[in-house]
Design an enzyme around this catalytic site. Structure first.
Site, mmCIF file in Angstrom:
data_model
loop_
_atom_site.group_PDB
_atom_site.id
_atom_site.type_symbol
_atom_site.label_atom_id
_atom_site.label_comp_id
_atom_site.label_asym_id
_atom_site.label_seq_id
_atom_site.Cartn_x
_atom_site.Cartn_y
_atom_site.Cartn_z
ATOM 1 N N VAL A 1 10.309 -38.881 21.750
ATOM 2 C CA VAL A 1 9.312 -37.976 21.169
ATOM 3 C C VAL A 1 8.142 -38.781 20.608
ATOM 4 C CG1 VAL A 1 8.907 -36.249 19.361
ATOM 5 C CG2 VAL A 1 11.045 -36.198 20.669
ATOM 6 N N ALA B 1 14.995 -41.808 14.318
ATOM 7 C CA ALA B 1 16.299 -41.336 13.835
ATOM 8 C C ALA B 1 17.388 -42.214 14.433
ATOM 9 C CB ALA B 1 16.531 -39.884 14.258
ATOM 10 N N TYR B 2 18.568 -42.128 13.843
ATOM 11 C CA TYR B 2 19.762 -42.714 14.466
ATOM 12 C C TYR B 2 20.264 -41.641 15.429
ATOM 13 C CZ TYR B 2 24.281 -45.021 14.968
ATOM 14 O OH TYR B 2 25.384 -45.652 15.472
ATOM 15 N N TYR C 1 12.083 -34.138 12.551
ATOM 16 C CA TYR C 1 12.845 -33.468 13.614
ATOM 17 C C TYR C 1 14.330 -33.445 13.262
ATOM 18 C CZ TYR C 1 8.543 -33.918 16.163
ATOM 19 O OH TYR C 1 7.225 -33.809 16.523
ATOM 20 N N THR D 1 18.235 -31.264 14.658
ATOM 21 C CA THR D 1 19.020 -31.111 15.888
ATOM 22 C C THR D 1 19.828 -29.811 15.950
ATOM 23 O OG1 THR D 1 20.893 -32.081 17.072
ATOM 24 C CG2 THR D 1 20.821 -32.482 14.725
ATOM 25 N N TYR E 1 26.738 -37.481 13.321
ATOM 26 C CA TYR E 1 25.299 -37.361 13.593
ATOM 27 C C TYR E 1 24.764 -36.042 13.017
ATOM 28 C CZ TYR E 1 21.089 -36.364 16.373
ATOM 29 O OH TYR E 1 19.826 -36.011 16.775
ATOM 30 N N TRP F 1 18.858 -31.595 23.228
ATOM 31 C CA TRP F 1 19.029 -32.105 24.592
ATOM 32 C C TRP F 1 17.724 -32.726 25.115
ATOM 33 C CZ3 TRP F 1 22.751 -28.872 28.121
ATOM 34 C CH2 TRP F 1 23.881 -28.502 27.402
HETATM 35 N N1 LIG Z 1 17.682 -37.195 21.834
HETATM 36 C C1 LIG Z 1 18.145 -35.956 21.711
HETATM 37 O O1 LIG Z 1 18.801 -35.430 22.604
HETATM 38 C C2 LIG Z 1 17.857 -35.175 20.455
HETATM 39 C C3 LIG Z 1 18.469 -33.908 20.313
HETATM 40 C C4 LIG Z 1 18.196 -33.172 19.167
HETATM 41 C C5 LIG Z 1 17.361 -33.667 18.190
HETATM 42 N N2 LIG Z 1 16.806 -34.908 18.351
HETATM 43 C C6 LIG Z 1 15.964 -35.422 17.270
HETATM 44 O O2 LIG Z 1 14.645 -35.592 17.764
HETATM 45 C C7 LIG Z 1 14.034 -36.715 17.126
HETATM 46 C C8 LIG Z 1 13.483 -37.657 18.175
HETATM 47 O O3 LIG Z 1 14.556 -38.095 18.994
HETATM 48 P P1 LIG Z 1 14.342 -39.019 20.279
HETATM 49 O O4 LIG Z 1 15.190 -38.503 21.360
HETATM 50 O O5 LIG Z 1 12.882 -39.225 20.497
HETATM 51 O O6 LIG Z 1 14.998 -40.363 19.741
HETATM 52 P P2 LIG Z 1 15.109 -41.795 20.485
HETATM 53 O O7 LIG Z 1 14.436 -41.766 21.793
HETATM 54 O O8 LIG Z 1 16.530 -42.214 20.379
HETATM 55 O O9 LIG Z 1 14.231 -42.705 19.527
HETATM 56 C C9 LIG Z 1 14.616 -42.935 18.210
HETATM 57 C C10 LIG Z 1 13.613 -43.891 17.612
HETATM 58 O O10 LIG Z 1 14.055 -44.157 16.280
HETATM 59 C C11 LIG Z 1 13.837 -45.505 16.038
HETATM 60 N N3 LIG Z 1 14.740 -46.022 15.008
HETATM 61 C C12 LIG Z 1 16.083 -46.040 15.029
HETATM 62 N N4 LIG Z 1 16.534 -46.662 13.923
HETATM 63 C C13 LIG Z 1 15.452 -47.022 13.197
HETATM 64 C C14 LIG Z 1 15.248 -47.698 11.976
HETATM 65 N N5 LIG Z 1 16.268 -48.158 11.244
HETATM 66 N N6 LIG Z 1 13.989 -47.905 11.529
HETATM 67 C C15 LIG Z 1 12.925 -47.476 12.251
HETATM 68 N N7 LIG Z 1 13.037 -46.839 13.439
HETATM 69 C C16 LIG Z 1 14.295 -46.614 13.895
HETATM 70 C C17 LIG Z 1 14.116 -46.211 17.353
HETATM 71 O O11 LIG Z 1 13.473 -47.455 17.297
HETATM 72 P P3 LIG Z 1 13.665 -48.570 18.452
HETATM 73 O O12 LIG Z 1 12.740 -48.096 19.543
HETATM 74 O O13 LIG Z 1 13.226 -49.802 17.769
HETATM 75 O O14 LIG Z 1 15.121 -48.528 18.809
HETATM 76 C C18 LIG Z 1 13.534 -45.220 18.350
HETATM 77 O O15 LIG Z 1 12.173 -45.537 18.633
HETATM 78 C C19 LIG Z 1 15.102 -37.313 16.218
HETATM 79 O O16 LIG Z 1 14.942 -36.821 14.917
HETATM 80 C C20 LIG Z 1 16.394 -36.791 16.789
HETATM 81 O O17 LIG Z 1 17.417 -36.710 15.816
HETATM 82 C C21 LIG Z 1 17.016 -35.660 19.466
#
Ligand SMILES: NC(=O)c1ccc[n+]([C@@H]2O[C@H](COP(=O)([O-])OP(=O)(O)OC[C@H]3O[C@@H](n4cnc5c(N)ncnc54)[C@H](OP(=O)(O)O)[C@@H]3O)[C@@H](O)[C@H]2O)c1
Length: 312
Positions: A14, A61-62, A100, A102, A126, A151
């Site tokens: 995102v 996020a983690y 954001y 989930t 999570y 997702w």
């Molecule tokens: N992915 C899904 O399916 C999903 C579903 C529902 C909701 N969401 C929510 O949507 C949002 C965006 O998700 P996404 O899919 O874009 O996530 P993503 O692609 O996994 O990216 C997460 C980002 O968080 C960064 N991060 C992790 N630990 C960190 C820390 N300690 N300090 C600073 N940055 C850190 C990572 O940095 P690095 O690049 O350095 O690793 C990465 O750039 C999140 O809030 C997530 O919970 C996601």
């Protein structure tokens, strides 16, 4: 002068899309993990105080759902404690926090789309840590927008689309879960909806629609619903049809042919994972549409646009 935005997490699915879209209307400062480690509250405080933005967008996020089961402290630091610090700092400077969350805050026992008023009851670490983050932001007194999405996928990152394409080059038969239902959503649509909302809310003189007036949790997912099995079927259908010469496609498949011929539906019980997941986590986007006049396309349309992006 454009309003200042601080984007945390510009390298995630995102975050990458937000980094492209936000500069249209905002003065953007984006800080990656090297600059702001969310596990270090001091980093967060220093960054917010230095930039003093009007809006903070936290796209970090983690997100490793299974690994969180064995790293609950780290997941909690990033998903629960960091948003609390962000919100506290946002309140001090009068900034709005955009965050954001989930679909995994729900337990999945419903059979029709969840609304924002349905009680949360996460089934995994999570989901629990993300819910704690929501609650901390709500309790902070800062203006906030929390967008619950689901997702998420893109042409980069760690996601189901890329996993299926990779597996399709390795196996003739794929076994995919058919008893979990959700809404596959592209990170581009999440970023587009977020940017539109912020642009409109931030427009000068738009008093009835200020960010502070709209504080709340909103569901933001693709329209429609699918099982992982449905999603995998559609991915392979498109992958076979389109002339897949996009660099992301070649990088994912390593230019190998797709040899997968069959997809077999299986039950979650046949594919045990460390984290339990809700069987049904479709989210109603009615409140988002009613409040902001924003509607995300259905998941099939979003998948088509991943394979054949519309000209911009
Ligand atoms: N992915 C899904 O399916 C999903 C579903 C529902 C909701 N969401 C929510 O949507 C949002 C965006 O998700 P996404 O899919 O874009 O996530 P993503 O692609 O996994 O990216 C997460 C980002 O968080 C960064 N991060 C992790 N630990 C960190 C820390 N300690 N300090 C600073 N940055 C850190 C990572 O940095 P690095 O690049 O350095 O690793 C990465 O750039 C999140 O809030 C997530 O919970 C996601």
């Amino acid at each position: 002068m454009k309003p200042a935005i601080l984007l945390i997490g510009p390298n995630g699915q995102v975050g990458r899309e937000l980094k492209k879209m936000l500069p249209r209307a905002f003065e953007l400062t984006s800080l990656d993990r090297q600059k702001v480690d969310l596990a270090r509250p001091v980093d967060i405080r220093e960054a917010v105080r230095a930039v003093r933005p009007a809006i903070i967008v936290n796209a970090a996020a983690y997100t490793n759902v299974d690994k969180a089961e064995s790293e609950p402290d780290l997941a909690r630091a990033i998903n629960s404690e960091a948003p609390a610090v962000l919100a506290e700092e946002a309140k001090k400077i009068g900034a709005c926090l955009v965050h954001y969350s989930t679909d995994y805050v729900f337990d999945g026992t419903k059979t029709e789309p969840y609304s924002e008023n349905d009680p949360a009851n996460p089934r995994n670490v999570y989901g629990k840590t993300k819910l704690e983050g929501e609650l901390a932001i709500q309790a902070s007194g800062a203006p906030y927008l929390i967008f619950r999405t689901a997702w998420v996928y893109a042409t980069e990152g760690r996601n189901f689309l890329l996993t299926i394409l990779r597996l399709a080059t390795q196996r003739e038969e794929l076994k995919i879960v058919r008893d979990q239902t959700g809404a596959p959503t592209t990170s581009a649509e999440i970023a587009r909806a977020t940017t539109e909302i912020l642009m409109r809310a931030g427009a000068p003189g738009n008093n009835h629609f200020s960010l502070a007036n709209c504080s709340g949790i909103y569901h933001m997912t693709a329209a429609g619903q699918a099982t992982w099995f449905d999603f995998a079927e559609q991915i392979l259908e498109h992958a076979r049809k389109v002339e897949a010469n996009a660099p992301w496609f070649q990088a994912t498949t390593g230019n190998l042919p797709l040899i997968a011929r069959r997809i077999l539906p299986i039950a979650t019980s046949e594919f045990p994972t460390p984290a339990r997941r809700p069987a049904y986590s479709v989210l109603s986007n009615e409140l988002l549409t009613r409040t902001f006049s924003v509607r995300l396309p259905d998941w099939q349309t979003q998948l088509v646009s991943i394979f054949s992006p519309p000209p911009r």
